[in-house]
Design a protein around this motif. Structure first.
Motif, PDB file in Angstrom:
ATOM      1  N   UNK A  25      50.989 -34.951  -2.771  1.00  0.00           N
ATOM      2  CA  UNK A  25      51.649 -33.742  -3.300  1.00  0.00           C
ATOM      3  C   UNK A  25      52.817 -34.121  -4.202  1.00  0.00           C
ATOM      4  N   UNK A  26      53.593 -35.123  -3.785  1.00  0.00           N
ATOM      5  CA  UNK A  26      54.716 -35.571  -4.608  1.00  0.00           C
ATOM      6  C   UNK A  26      54.227 -36.155  -5.930  1.00  0.00           C
ATOM      7  N   UNK A  27      53.181 -36.983  -5.872  1.00  0.00           N
ATOM      8  CA  UNK A  27      52.650 -37.574  -7.097  1.00  0.00           C
ATOM      9  C   UNK A  27      52.065 -36.508  -8.018  1.00  0.00           C
ATOM     10  N   UNK A  28      51.430 -35.489  -7.452  1.00  0.00           N
ATOM     11  CA  UNK A  28      50.896 -34.401  -8.268  1.00  0.00           C
ATOM     12  C   UNK A  28      52.023 -33.644  -8.966  1.00  0.00           C
ATOM     13  N   UNK A  29      53.134 -33.432  -8.261  1.00  0.00           N
ATOM     14  CA  UNK A  29      54.267 -32.748  -8.889  1.00  0.00           C
ATOM     15  C   UNK A  29      54.894 -33.611  -9.977  1.00  0.00           C
ATOM     16  N   UNK A  30      54.996 -34.905  -9.747  1.00  0.00           N
ATOM     17  CA  UNK A  30      55.511 -35.800 -10.780  1.00  0.00           C
ATOM     18  C   UNK A  30      54.598 -35.779 -12.006  1.00  0.00           C
ATOM     19  N   UNK A  31      53.292 -35.726 -11.779  1.00  0.00           N
ATOM     20  CA  UNK A  31      52.347 -35.689 -12.896  1.00  0.00           C
ATOM     21  C   UNK A  31      52.514 -34.408 -13.711  1.00  0.00           C
ATOM     22  N   UNK A  32      52.721 -33.274 -13.028  1.00  0.00           N
ATOM     23  CA  UNK A  32      52.894 -32.003 -13.760  1.00  0.00           C
ATOM     24  C   UNK A  32      54.167 -31.990 -14.595  1.00  0.00           C
ATOM     25  N   UNK A  33      55.147 -32.810 -14.212  1.00  0.00           N
ATOM     26  CA  UNK A  33      56.388 -32.866 -14.977  1.00  0.00           C
ATOM     27  C   UNK A  33      56.400 -33.995 -16.011  1.00  0.00           C
ATOM     28  N   UNK A  34      55.327 -34.775 -16.075  1.00  0.00           N
ATOM     29  CA  UNK A  34      55.295 -35.909 -16.995  1.00  0.00           C
ATOM     30  C   UNK A  34      54.847 -35.457 -18.384  1.00  0.00           C
ATOM     31  N   UNK A  35      55.117 -36.321 -19.375  1.00  0.00           N
ATOM     32  CA  UNK A  35      54.686 -36.030 -20.745  1.00  0.00           C
ATOM     33  C   UNK A  35      53.168 -36.010 -20.863  1.00  0.00           C
ATOM     34  N   UNK A  36      52.500 -36.777 -20.022  1.00  0.00           N
ATOM     35  CA  UNK A  36      51.039 -36.795 -20.064  1.00  0.00           C
ATOM     36  C   UNK A  36      50.445 -35.416 -19.820  1.00  0.00           C
ATOM     37  N   UNK A  37      51.114 -34.622 -18.979  1.00  0.00           N
ATOM     38  CA  UNK A  37      50.608 -33.280 -18.667  1.00  0.00           C
ATOM     39  C   UNK A  37      51.187 -32.213 -19.588  1.00  0.00           C
ATOM     40  N   UNK A  38      52.477 -32.318 -19.918  1.00  0.00           N
ATOM     41  CA  UNK A  38      53.162 -31.234 -20.630  1.00  0.00           C
ATOM     42  C   UNK A  38      53.026 -31.310 -22.145  1.00  0.00           C
ATOM     43  N   UNK A  39      52.728 -32.501 -22.684  1.00  0.00           N
ATOM     44  CA  UNK A  39      52.688 -32.632 -24.140  1.00  0.00           C
ATOM     45  C   UNK A  39      51.498 -31.880 -24.715  1.00  0.00           C
ATOM     46  N   UNK A  40      51.752 -31.044 -25.726  1.00  0.00           N
ATOM     47  CA  UNK A  40      50.703 -30.270 -26.375  1.00  0.00           C
ATOM     48  C   UNK A  40      49.878 -31.165 -27.290  1.00  0.00           C
ATOM     49  N   UNK A  41      48.601 -30.890 -27.382  1.00  0.00           N
ATOM     50  CA  UNK A  41      47.722 -31.656 -28.254  1.00  0.00           C
ATOM     51  C   UNK A  41      47.690 -31.086 -29.669  1.00  0.00           C
ATOM     52  N   UNK A  42      47.194 -31.861 -30.616  1.00  0.00           N
ATOM     53  CA  UNK A  42      47.064 -31.438 -32.003  1.00  0.00           C
ATOM     54  C   UNK A  42      45.677 -30.861 -32.243  1.00  0.00           C
ATOM     55  N   UNK A  43      45.570 -30.023 -33.261  1.00  0.00           N
ATOM     56  CA  UNK A  43      44.293 -29.412 -33.571  1.00  0.00           C
ATOM     57  C   UNK A  43      43.274 -30.445 -34.045  1.00  0.00           C
ATOM     58  N   UNK A  44      42.046 -30.237 -33.657  1.00  0.00           N
ATOM     59  CA  UNK A  44      40.954 -31.127 -34.050  1.00  0.00           C
ATOM     60  C   UNK A  44      40.326 -30.561 -35.324  1.00  0.00           C
ATOM     61  N   UNK A  45      40.314 -31.334 -36.436  1.00  0.00           N
ATOM     62  CA  UNK A  45      39.742 -30.795 -37.690  1.00  0.00           C
ATOM     63  C   UNK A  45      38.280 -30.394 -37.553  1.00  0.00           C
ATOM     64  N   UNK A  46      37.552 -31.037 -36.677  1.00  0.00           N
ATOM     65  CA  UNK A  46      36.145 -30.692 -36.506  1.00  0.00           C
ATOM     66  C   UNK A  46      35.989 -29.282 -35.961  1.00  0.00           C
ATOM     67  N   UNK A  47      36.977 -28.819 -35.200  1.00  0.00           N
ATOM     68  CA  UNK A  47      36.894 -27.508 -34.562  1.00  0.00           C
ATOM     69  C   UNK A  47      37.712 -26.470 -35.312  1.00  0.00           C
ATOM     70  N   UNK A  48      37.796 -26.632 -36.645  1.00  0.00           N
ATOM     71  CA  UNK A  48      38.613 -25.708 -37.419  1.00  0.00           C
ATOM     72  C   UNK A  48      38.093 -24.287 -37.329  1.00  0.00           C
TER      73      UNK A  48
END
Length: 395
Positions: free
Chosen positions: A340-363
């Motif tokens: 549970x602690x590791x899951x909460x750390x993951x939700x607060x990490x950049x790996x989870x919170x960072x938004x992705x960029x648009x994929x040109x193929x899916x324009x």
């Protein structure tokens, strides 16, 4: 490539943790009395702390708790050993009846209902094989007991464990708070706050499990034993004790107890009335466990899925034998706190919170849906920043 101080510290902590687990794995055969003693000390520590708050010294409080636990254990043994011995004698006396019922009732019924070839169930040959296996098991057990009785080392080890458990439990209980403080002082200061927080949560979970689940097992054993005895089942107390003891694994106590009680009722009475009574007793036991005992005594602090409980018991038994089975669920509950602690750390990490960029193929994506009114087209547009916009289909 040189390591940074942070990575070096992580590798050192990982190596220490791995070494500790490896030592425990190597010493698993001799850790049984210490595990029992630690469990007794853990169960008695809250009561000793409460007596200390009343003004008693630690040694006096521990002595009172230890004497109470010892008297309860001796009383339970004096009560249960004669009862279990009588039930086992009764079971042995009724074995021929169970064999006759299986041969003359159960197997013919299976042949008729499943439309099997009568030669598929050669009852005489099957019973001969069972008797041969029982004889071989009995001979092996007698040989093993003979070796143990003739082996001074085995007798000494057994007596040593019997004496060692209460002695170690007393000293662990007396120095429990000091031991916890020493472990806390030996932790690296960088992880001490996190480790202390996880230890408090793990203590809450373990307290809810160990104390609550033991009370649930005791209550179910008494309920099933008394109910089956009042029903008149000759081996009712034995079945009730087994069902209560196995209830720490979800549905295992119910399945074993229910199946055993059904067979015993059909052999002893041979009617549907007592079979229905057995069904009613175990249905009432499941309702009692699910809606009264577990919510009131255990609560929802553990949150282990039944599949996770079964996996923990099997994995613990495979890795550490009976010691692993004994400690599987407490260890699983502590692991759950860490996850549970590791899951909460993951939700607060950049790996989870960072938004992705648009994929040109899916324009631009066209979607066509067939409905009763014909085809409905919609279009999803993705801009360069990755934002999506759905275009409403024409009405």
């Amino acid at each position: 490539m040189s390591m940074t101080p942070d990575s070096s510290r992580r590798w050192q902590m990982l190596a220490i943790t791995a070494a500790i687990f490896y030592v425990f794995w190597l010493l698993a055969p001799v850790l049984m009395p210490f595990a029992f003693a630690a469990m007794l000390a853990y169960l008695g520590d809250p009561l000793a702390d409460r007596l200390q708050r009343l003004g008693m010294g630690r040694t006096l409080a521990v002595s009172i708790v230890f004497i109470v636990l010892l008297l309860l254990t001796i009383g339970a043994l004096l009560l249960l050993i004669p009862l279990i011995s009588r039930q086992i004698e009764n079971l042995v006396e009724n074995v021929p009846h169970y064999v006759d019922w299986a041969r003359n009732t159960a197997l013919p019924w299976l042949q008729t209902k499943l439309h099997l070839d009568p030669s598929a169930f050669d009852t005489d040959r099957l019973m001969e094989q069972i008797k041969e296996h029982l004889g071989s098991i009995g001979n092996a057990a007698s040989v093993l007991l003979g070796k143990i009785s003739r082996s001074s080392v085995g007798v000494v080890m057994w007596l040593t464990n019997m004496v060692l458990i209460p002695v170690v439990a007393f000293y662990l209980l007396r120095d429990w708070d000091r031991l916890v403080a020493w472990i806390d002082s030996m932790l690296p200061r960088s992880i001490e706050p996190t480790a202390a927080h996880l230890a408090r949560e793990a203590d809450n979970v373990l307290g809810a499990f160990v104390r609550g689940q033991l009370l649930v097992m005791l209550a179910l054993g008494i309920f099933y034993g008394v109910a089956l005895t009042l029903m008149g089942l000759s081996v009712g107390p034995l079945i009730g004790m087994i069902a209560g003891l196995l209830s720490f694994v979800p549905y295992l106590g119910f399945i074993v107890g229910f199946g055993s009680a059904l067979i015993a009722a059909m052999v002893q009475y041979g009617d549907w009335t007592h079979v229905l009574i057995v069904v009613g007793i175990f249905m009432a036991g499941q309702l009692l466990e699910g809606y009264v005992l577990v919510p009131q005594l255990v609560g929802d602090k553990i949150g282990l899925h039944p599949v996770a409980v079964i996996f923990a018991v099997l994995a613990g038994g495979y890795l550490f034998g009976f010691l692993g089975v004994l400690l599987a669920l407490p260890a699983a509950s502590v692991i759950l706190v860490v996850l549970r602690y590791l899951a909460e750390r993951y939700r607060q990490s950049d790996l989870y919170t960072e938004e992705g960029h648009g994929d040109p193929v899916l324009t631009e994506v066209d979607v066509v849906v067939d409905t009763s009114n014909g085809e409905v087209k919609s279009r999803t547009i993705v801009d360069e920043q990755g934002n999506k916009k759905d275009v409403e289909p024409p009405r």
